[in-house]
Design a protein around this motif. Sequence first.
Motif, PDB file in Angstrom:
ATOM      1  N   VAL A  49       0.831  -1.214   0.000  1.00 17.16           N
ATOM      2  CA  VAL A  49       0.000   0.000   0.000  1.00 17.16           C
ATOM      3  C   VAL A  49       0.860   1.256   0.000  1.00 17.16           C
ATOM      4  O   VAL A  49       0.371   2.349   0.304  1.00 17.16           O
ATOM      5  CB  VAL A  49      -0.962   0.012   1.207  1.00 17.16           C
ATOM      6  N   SER A  50       2.144   1.116  -0.340  1.00 16.20           N
ATOM      7  CA  SER A  50       3.059   2.253  -0.350  1.00 16.20           C
ATOM      8  C   SER A  50       3.446   2.612  -1.780  1.00 16.20           C
ATOM      9  O   SER A  50       3.558   1.751  -2.647  1.00 16.20           O
ATOM     10  CB  SER A  50       4.331   1.926   0.451  1.00 16.20           C
ATOM     11  N   LYS A  51       3.655   3.897  -2.013  1.00 16.35           N
ATOM     12  CA  LYS A  51       4.189   4.331  -3.289  1.00 16.35           C
ATOM     13  C   LYS A  51       5.645   3.879  -3.418  1.00 16.35           C
ATOM     14  O   LYS A  51       6.328   3.652  -2.429  1.00 16.35           O
ATOM     15  CB  LYS A  51       4.115   5.856  -3.394  1.00 16.35           C
ATOM     16  N   HIS A  52       6.117   3.790  -4.649  1.00 16.52           N
ATOM     17  CA  HIS A  52       7.499   3.370  -4.859  1.00 16.52           C
ATOM     18  C   HIS A  52       8.474   4.333  -4.190  1.00 16.52           C
ATOM     19  O   HIS A  52       9.494   3.925  -3.640  1.00 16.52           O
ATOM     20  CB  HIS A  52       7.802   3.292  -6.366  1.00 16.52           C
ATOM     21  N   GLU A  53       8.159   5.610  -4.210  1.00 13.57           N
ATOM     22  CA  GLU A  53       9.021   6.608  -3.585  1.00 13.57           C
ATOM     23  C   GLU A  53       9.188   6.351  -2.093  1.00 13.57           C
ATOM     24  O   GLU A  53      10.228   6.651  -1.502  1.00 13.57           O
ATOM     25  CB  GLU A  53       8.433   8.002  -3.807  1.00 13.57           C
ATOM     26  N   HIS A  54       8.182   5.757  -1.456  1.00 16.19           N
ATOM     27  CA  HIS A  54       8.205   5.528  -0.011  1.00 16.19           C
ATOM     28  C   HIS A  54       8.577   4.100   0.361  1.00 16.19           C
ATOM     29  O   HIS A  54       8.558   3.748   1.544  1.00 16.19           O
ATOM     30  CB  HIS A  54       6.828   5.849   0.588  1.00 16.19           C
ATOM     31  N   LEU A  55       8.909   3.266  -0.617  1.00 19.67           N
ATOM     32  CA  LEU A  55       9.129   1.841  -0.369  1.00 19.67           C
ATOM     33  C   LEU A  55      10.292   1.589   0.587  1.00 19.67           C
ATOM     34  O   LEU A  55      10.191   0.794   1.524  1.00 19.67           O
ATOM     35  CB  LEU A  55       9.371   1.125  -1.700  1.00 19.67           C
ATOM     36  N   GLY A  56      11.413   2.272   0.354  1.00 17.61           N
ATOM     37  CA  GLY A  56      12.567   2.099   1.228  1.00 17.61           C
ATOM     38  C   GLY A  56      12.289   2.574   2.638  1.00 17.61           C
ATOM     39  O   GLY A  56      12.633   1.901   3.620  1.00 17.61           O
ATOM     40  N   ALA A  57      11.634   3.732   2.753  1.00 17.76           N
ATOM     41  CA  ALA A  57      11.358   4.300   4.071  1.00 17.76           C
ATOM     42  C   ALA A  57      10.406   3.423   4.869  1.00 17.76           C
ATOM     43  O   ALA A  57      10.613   3.189   6.064  1.00 17.76           O
ATOM     44  CB  ALA A  57      10.783   5.710   3.914  1.00 17.76           C
ATOM     45  N   ILE A  58       9.357   2.924   4.229  1.00 19.35           N
ATOM     46  CA  ILE A  58       8.369   2.134   4.962  1.00 19.35           C
ATOM     47  C   ILE A  58       8.943   0.775   5.356  1.00 19.35           C
ATOM     48  O   ILE A  58       8.642   0.237   6.425  1.00 19.35           O
ATOM     49  CB  ILE A  58       7.068   1.969   4.141  1.00 19.35           C
ATOM     50  N   THR A  59       9.806   0.197   4.509  1.00 18.98           N
ATOM     51  CA  THR A  59      10.453  -1.074   4.845  1.00 18.98           C
ATOM     52  C   THR A  59      11.385  -0.898   6.031  1.00 18.98           C
ATOM     53  O   THR A  59      11.390  -1.708   6.972  1.00 18.98           O
ATOM     54  CB  THR A  59      11.241  -1.618   3.638  1.00 18.98           C
ATOM     55  N   ALA A  60      12.179   0.183   6.010  1.00 18.27           N
ATOM     56  CA  ALA A  60      13.100   0.453   7.120  1.00 18.27           C
ATOM     57  C   ALA A  60      12.332   0.734   8.403  1.00 18.27           C
ATOM     58  O   ALA A  60      12.719   0.280   9.493  1.00 18.27           O
ATOM     59  CB  ALA A  60      13.997   1.641   6.773  1.00 18.27           C
ATOM     60  N   GLY A  61      11.225   1.488   8.300  1.00 20.33           N
ATOM     61  CA  GLY A  61      10.421   1.779   9.480  1.00 20.33           C
ATOM     62  C   GLY A  61       9.833   0.523  10.089  1.00 20.33           C
ATOM     63  O   GLY A  61       9.836   0.339  11.316  1.00 20.33           O
TER      64      GLY A  61
END
Length: 601
Positions: free
Chosen positions: A471-483
């Motif tokens: 449910v995340s945009k590609h731009e936010h993929l790294g940030a949400i995975t790290a979070g």
Amino acid sequence: MSSTPSTRAPSHEITDEEKADYASASPSLKQGDTADATLVPAKSRGVRQMEALSNRMSVKYRVLLYGGFALLAYVMSLDQYTNRSYLSAATSVSFAAHSTLTTISALKSVFQAVSQPPIAKIADVAGRIECYALCVFLYALGYIVVASAQNIYAYAAGTSINVLGITGLFLLQNIIIADISSLRNRLFWSIFPSIPGTINVWVSGNITQSLLGKANQNASMWRWGIGMFCILTPALAVPVMLTLGIGMRKSKKAVEPAPVSNEGPRRSFWQKTVSVFWSLDIIGLLLLVGGFGMLLTIITIANGKGSHWKDPHSIALLTVGGILVVGFVLWERFGARHPLIPFTLLTNRTVIVCFFLAVIHPAAGGVIGSYFYTYLLVAGDQTTLSATRITSIASFTGTLTAAVMGIVVRYIRVLKPVIILGFCIEVLAFGLMIRYRDAGASKGDLAVVQLVRGFGVGCIGFPVQAAIQSVSKHEHLGAITAGYLTVYYLAGGVGSAIGGGIWSNSVPGKMQSYISNSTLAAQAYANPIGLIAKFPPGTPVREAMSRAHGETQRILSITGTALAAVGLLVAFGLEWVKLTDNVTLDKVEKAEDGKVSEAVK
């Protein structure tokens, strides 16, 4: 004609619509800025790299990349399985500082947890391969310092550096696979590199035993055990970096578009430095690392020998750490120009539920795992090798189960039923522990329960990660995975602290009740593994020790079962997201920030 977007600046004036587009992507661009302002692309460099790369990847190219990840992950897995034995040998024999064992382990946990968001941010801003090369360098540098350490302080410093490297390599593996895999295949490919590492559950003990000796007769050989990974890991990382680098070289023009401007002046070195400062969100990173680092440190050591919650330094760490965490939240919400995790994501139902599950699942596991190894030796009468393998069964089964679930998800195209099934199995496994983790439990009973638990673990950890990514945009993929991973590791530390608190408040009283000699009872609590060599099974002291540990394990199992039951209820709150053949959902990618939930429905 090439499909690569042109990188030349347009010859016409920048329209208001174009400026609005870029301004929305760059919070640093204030309202009223003129067209001669330097405007930044809407997506970060790392995301643009992977999108360009993904568009031209062939099957052969994917085989090379996934194969490279699998080989590297196998070696890093072997490193992790053997490292604990080398750490024990180093602290006990080489440095005569065995009491620092738990401190170094706690330090590693802190660095592992708080390093995830900074690494993800660097991967977005600087680029995936650049960050990957940095992590390989940190890994090798850390282990060089460790292998050549002449005192415990150098060893601890090298370990801290190495943890940054290995944590970054595993995180970037997850992010890069998410960058290039479709939603319906992501679960399988995320777990695929870990499959060869399941062999290490059974062979790691033999490797350390052959190197150190059956009774640590060659304990100084730990330097060779560490040193070989200084060579193996960087060597196996080179094919991964070459594969990525060659693919990105082909798409360099697509990755490096010239900034859109109206012939404005070039930025000075200071302006570029300030831009990087805001892009990396340095203030947010410092608050995050300082705040959560202090909290996790005190959580992991407050129940240990020589440190307690009421101590002044514990209170100070809790107070300052709490203030910094609050400051981090306020800064990310109101001050950060490029937040580590966009707050708009935190309004999505699936994201909220996944973060709750990232707290509950590892916390329950931390409680259940507390002193399980000690229980196996004392109350289960298992050998060192047998106890090590029993504790690893859940990890072994969980990895294979996750791979099978990855294939299942490819065809059913939803993650929610898999996650709910996982929590049902976990509640069952923890319930069985209440019955079978007692004094005198057989090896078969203990192993079967761990096997059942592994089925649940395989349906929760990676599937929940895939759900939050969906449910995340590609731009936010790294940030949400790290979070997600940061919360996951923090929760594991909290669970271990809860389990440690239960153990330290239960076992001493039981020892005093069941052993008439108070001095011997104190020794049975402080050094149970050393004492069982003097009192074999069947002796009154050993029976008393087994009873105390078995009854405490029952309390731990009840606590873990209650947490798992809460996780089962929370899992029903996940959205029914249909997984597609794209990297992200089209509706989510096109949705405005803050309206992802509506797009998913």
